[in-house]
Scaffold this motif. Structure first.
Motif, mmCIF file in Angstrom:
data_model
loop_
_atom_site.group_PDB
_atom_site.id
_atom_site.type_symbol
_atom_site.label_atom_id
_atom_site.label_comp_id
_atom_site.label_asym_id
_atom_site.label_seq_id
_atom_site.Cartn_x
_atom_site.Cartn_y
_atom_site.Cartn_z
ATOM 1 N N LEU A 107 0.814 -1.212 0.000
ATOM 2 C CA LEU A 107 0.000 0.000 0.000
ATOM 3 C C LEU A 107 0.850 1.266 0.000
ATOM 4 C CD1 LEU A 107 -2.708 -1.016 2.636
ATOM 5 C CD2 LEU A 107 -2.796 -1.273 0.151
ATOM 6 N N LEU A 108 2.109 1.145 0.430
ATOM 7 C CA LEU A 108 3.006 2.298 0.481
ATOM 8 C C LEU A 108 3.542 2.634 -0.902
ATOM 9 C CD1 LEU A 108 5.281 1.810 3.614
ATOM 10 C CD2 LEU A 108 3.699 3.689 3.219
ATOM 11 N N ARG A 109 3.564 3.907 -1.209
ATOM 12 C CA ARG A 109 4.207 4.336 -2.451
ATOM 13 C C ARG A 109 5.714 4.252 -2.295
ATOM 14 N NH1 ARG A 109 6.793 9.045 -1.631
ATOM 15 N NH2 ARG A 109 5.992 10.517 -0.079
ATOM 16 N N GLN A 110 6.416 4.287 -3.402
ATOM 17 C CA GLN A 110 7.871 4.397 -3.345
ATOM 18 C C GLN A 110 8.231 5.685 -2.597
ATOM 19 O OE1 GLN A 110 9.923 4.005 -7.114
ATOM 20 N NE2 GLN A 110 11.464 5.491 -6.474
ATOM 21 N N GLY A 111 9.105 5.589 -1.620
ATOM 22 C CA GLY A 111 9.436 6.740 -0.797
ATOM 23 C C GLY A 111 8.545 6.889 0.422
ATOM 24 N N GLY A 112 7.622 5.934 0.612
ATOM 25 C CA GLY A 112 6.740 5.998 1.767
ATOM 26 C C GLY A 112 7.437 5.538 3.042
ATOM 27 N N LEU A 113 6.900 5.966 4.180
ATOM 28 C CA LEU A 113 7.457 5.612 5.483
ATOM 29 C C LEU A 113 6.566 4.597 6.186
ATOM 30 C CD1 LEU A 113 8.727 8.825 7.346
ATOM 31 C CD2 LEU A 113 10.086 6.995 6.321
ATOM 32 N N LEU A 114 7.205 3.604 6.797
ATOM 33 C CA LEU A 114 6.520 2.617 7.621
ATOM 34 C C LEU A 114 7.162 2.671 9.004
ATOM 35 C CD1 LEU A 114 4.494 0.244 7.765
ATOM 36 C CD2 LEU A 114 6.348 -1.244 7.007
ATOM 37 N N VAL A 115 6.370 2.982 10.020
ATOM 38 C CA VAL A 115 6.890 3.160 11.374
ATOM 39 C C VAL A 115 6.142 2.222 12.319
ATOM 40 C CG1 VAL A 115 7.357 4.802 13.228
ATOM 41 C CG2 VAL A 115 7.335 5.594 10.845
ATOM 42 N N ALA A 116 6.875 1.458 13.106
ATOM 43 C CA ALA A 116 6.262 0.526 14.062
ATOM 44 C C ALA A 116 6.760 0.814 15.466
ATOM 45 C CB ALA A 116 6.575 -0.913 13.678
ATOM 46 N N ASP A 117 5.818 0.966 16.401
ATOM 47 C CA ASP A 117 6.170 1.163 17.804
ATOM 48 C C ASP A 117 6.367 -0.190 18.481
ATOM 49 O OD1 ASP A 117 6.690 2.738 20.066
ATOM 50 O OD2 ASP A 117 4.642 2.499 20.786
ATOM 51 N N ASP A 118 6.968 -0.163 19.657
ATOM 52 C CA ASP A 118 7.262 -1.370 20.441
ATOM 53 C C ASP A 118 8.211 -2.315 19.713
ATOM 54 O OD1 ASP A 118 5.687 -0.913 22.829
ATOM 55 O OD2 ASP A 118 3.932 -1.152 21.555
ATOM 56 N N ALA A 119 9.113 -1.743 18.923
ATOM 57 C CA ALA A 119 10.093 -2.581 18.222
ATOM 58 C C ALA A 119 11.082 -3.211 19.197
ATOM 59 C CB ALA A 119 10.845 -1.753 17.178
ATOM 60 N N ILE A 122 15.129 3.304 16.131
ATOM 61 C CA ILE A 122 15.260 4.539 16.898
ATOM 62 C C ILE A 122 14.973 4.214 18.356
ATOM 63 C CG2 ILE A 122 14.372 6.869 17.273
ATOM 64 C CD1 ILE A 122 13.777 7.057 14.328
ATOM 65 N N GLY A 123 15.913 4.504 19.227
ATOM 66 C CA GLY A 123 15.849 4.067 20.613
ATOM 67 C C GLY A 123 15.005 4.935 21.514
ATOM 68 N N THR A 124 13.719 4.969 21.268
ATOM 69 C CA THR A 124 12.789 5.567 22.223
ATOM 70 C C THR A 124 12.576 4.556 23.350
ATOM 71 O OG1 THR A 124 10.904 4.688 20.989
ATOM 72 C CG2 THR A 124 11.651 6.915 20.431
ATOM 73 N N GLY A 125 11.690 4.868 24.284
ATOM 74 C CA GLY A 125 11.494 3.973 25.411
ATOM 75 C C GLY A 125 11.170 2.546 25.009
ATOM 76 N N ASN A 126 10.258 2.387 24.051
ATOM 77 C CA ASN A 126 9.881 1.060 23.572
ATOM 78 C C ASN A 126 10.408 0.775 22.172
ATOM 79 O OD1 ASN A 126 8.341 0.376 25.912
ATOM 80 N ND2 ASN A 126 6.711 1.706 25.166
ATOM 81 N N GLY A 127 11.116 1.708 21.594
ATOM 82 C CA GLY A 127 11.742 1.493 20.295
ATOM 83 C C GLY A 127 10.800 1.711 19.126
ATOM 84 N N LEU A 128 11.288 2.402 18.118
ATOM 85 C CA LEU A 128 10.568 2.572 16.855
ATOM 86 C C LEU A 128 11.408 1.947 15.746
ATOM 87 C CD1 LEU A 128 9.451 6.329 17.020
ATOM 88 C CD2 LEU A 128 7.980 4.345 17.332
ATOM 89 N N MET A 129 10.799 1.114 14.911
ATOM 90 C CA MET A 129 11.441 0.637 13.701
ATOM 91 C C MET A 129 10.905 1.484 12.554
ATOM 92 S SD MET A 129 13.602 -1.372 12.219
ATOM 93 C CE MET A 129 13.920 -2.863 13.191
ATOM 94 N N VAL A 130 11.787 2.228 11.911
ATOM 95 C CA VAL A 130 11.398 3.144 10.843
ATOM 96 C C VAL A 130 11.947 2.619 9.527
ATOM 97 C CG1 VAL A 130 11.496 5.517 10.004
ATOM 98 C CG2 VAL A 130 11.435 5.070 12.457
ATOM 99 N N SER A 131 11.065 2.468 8.541
ATOM 100 C CA SER A 131 11.453 1.901 7.248
ATOM 101 C C SER A 131 11.014 2.818 6.120
ATOM 102 C CB SER A 131 10.811 0.519 7.060
ATOM 103 O OG SER A 131 11.148 -0.359 8.111
ATOM 104 N N TYR A 132 11.916 2.985 5.160
ATOM 105 C CA TYR A 132 11.677 3.816 3.978
ATOM 106 C C TYR A 132 11.583 2.891 2.774
ATOM 107 C CZ TYR A 132 12.742 7.368 0.349
ATOM 108 O OH TYR A 132 12.725 8.181 -0.738
ATOM 109 N N LYS A 133 10.496 2.991 2.008
ATOM 110 C CA LYS A 133 10.300 2.087 0.884
ATOM 111 C C LYS A 133 11.094 2.541 -0.331
ATOM 112 C CE LYS A 133 6.795 -0.395 -1.770
ATOM 113 N NZ LYS A 133 5.334 -0.615 -1.983
ATOM 114 N N LEU A 134 11.995 1.698 -0.769
ATOM 115 C CA LEU A 134 12.848 2.001 -1.904
ATOM 116 C C LEU A 134 12.154 1.597 -3.209
ATOM 117 C CD1 LEU A 134 16.063 0.450 -0.375
ATOM 118 C CD2 LEU A 134 15.658 2.888 -0.644
#
Length: 209
Positions: free
Chosen positions: A138-150, A190-202
Motif C-alpha cells: 500500500l506504500l508508495r515508493q518513498g513511503g514511510l513505515l513506522v512501528a512502535d514497540d520494536a 530509533i531508541g525511544t522507550g519502547n523502540g521505533l522501527m522506521v522503514s523507507y520504501k525504496l
C-alpha cells in the motif's frame, strides 16, 4: 532536557487514562516527538495509523502533516474510538483525522496499492507480521513505515495469554527481521522507550544489494 508536556496534552492523558481506568499504553512523549518530527520532515498527504487507543499518537501525526494531509486511524474498540475522537477535537486536529472502527485488516485490504505516504503501526503485537504484509504494497515508493514497540520489553501477556506474551514478542521480532532484511526497505531502529522501527520504501532500482 525538554520542557514539560504541554498542559492540554497532560490533561488529556489524565482524563483519558484515570477517568476510564485505562492502562498507559499510548506512545511515550519521546516517541510522540519523533513521530511528529518524522511526519514534519516527510510531508505525507495520506497516512494510516493502525491502533488509535486514546488518540495520543494521532495528535502528533496530525500536527506534523502538511495542509491538506489526511490521517485515517484504525481502532477495533468502539469506546476507545469515541474517546480518541473527543481528544482530537480538544486539540483542534479532528478535521484532518478520521477514526475508523473495525478490524484493521479489513480496511487495509480495501485500499489500492501504492496510495499511502506513511503508515504507523501500534496495535496488537501478535499481528505485526500480518500488518507488514498488508501495508508494504500500500506504500508508495518513498513511503514511510513506522512501528512502535520494536523493542519488545513490555508485558504482552494479555495479547497471547497462553504463552505469557511470548507469541507477541516473536511476532515483533519477526517484524523487525523482515523489515531489516527486506531489499525494498531501508530500515533503522530509533531508541525511544519502547523502540521505533522506521522503514523507507525504496524503488526497484534503488533496492539494497
Amino acid at each position: 532536557m525538554f520542557p514539560p508536556r504541554e498542559k492540554l496534552l497532560d490533561q488529556i492523558l489524565r482524563d483519558s487514562l484515570l477517568a476510564n481506568g485505562l492502562r498507559p499504553m499510548q506512545i511515550n512523549d519521546d516517541a510522540a516527538r519523533v513521530l511528529q518530527f518524522l511526519t514534519t520532515l516527510h510531508h505525507p498527504q495520506r497516512v494510516v495509523e493502525i491502533g488509535t487507543y486514546i488518540g495520543y499518537s494521532a495528535i502528533h501525526i496530525a500536527r506534523g502533516m502538511p495542509p491538506g494531509g489526511r490521517l485515517v486511524s484504525l481502532e477495533a474498540d468502539t469506546r476507545l474510538a469515541n474517546l480518541a475522537r473527543d481528544n482530537l477535537k480538544k486539540v483542534g486536529v479532528a478535521d484532518s483525522v478520521e477514526v475508523v472502527t473495525g478490524p484493521a485488516a479489513d480496511y487495509l485490504s480495501e485500499l489500492a496499492p501504492e496510495t499511502l505516504d506513511m503508515v504507523f503501526i501500534d496495535a496488537d503485537k501478535i499481528s505485526y507480521s500480518l500488518y507488514l504484509k498488508l501495508c508494504f504494497p500500500l506504500l508508495r515508493q518513498g513511503g514511510l513505515l513506522v512501528a512502535d514497540d520494536a523493542l519488545p520489553n513490555g508485558d504482552f501477556s494479555s495479547e497471547s495469554p497462553g504463552d505469557g506474551g511470548a507469541g507477541a514478542v516473536r511476532s515483533i521480532n519477526a517484524y523487525n527481521r523482515s523489515a531489516a532484511h527486506s531489499p525494498r526497505l531501508l530500515s533503522a531502529f530509533i531508541g525511544t522507550g519502547n523502540g521505533l522501527m522506521v522503514s523507507y520504501k525504496l524503488g526497484d532500482q534503488l533496492s539494497k544489494g
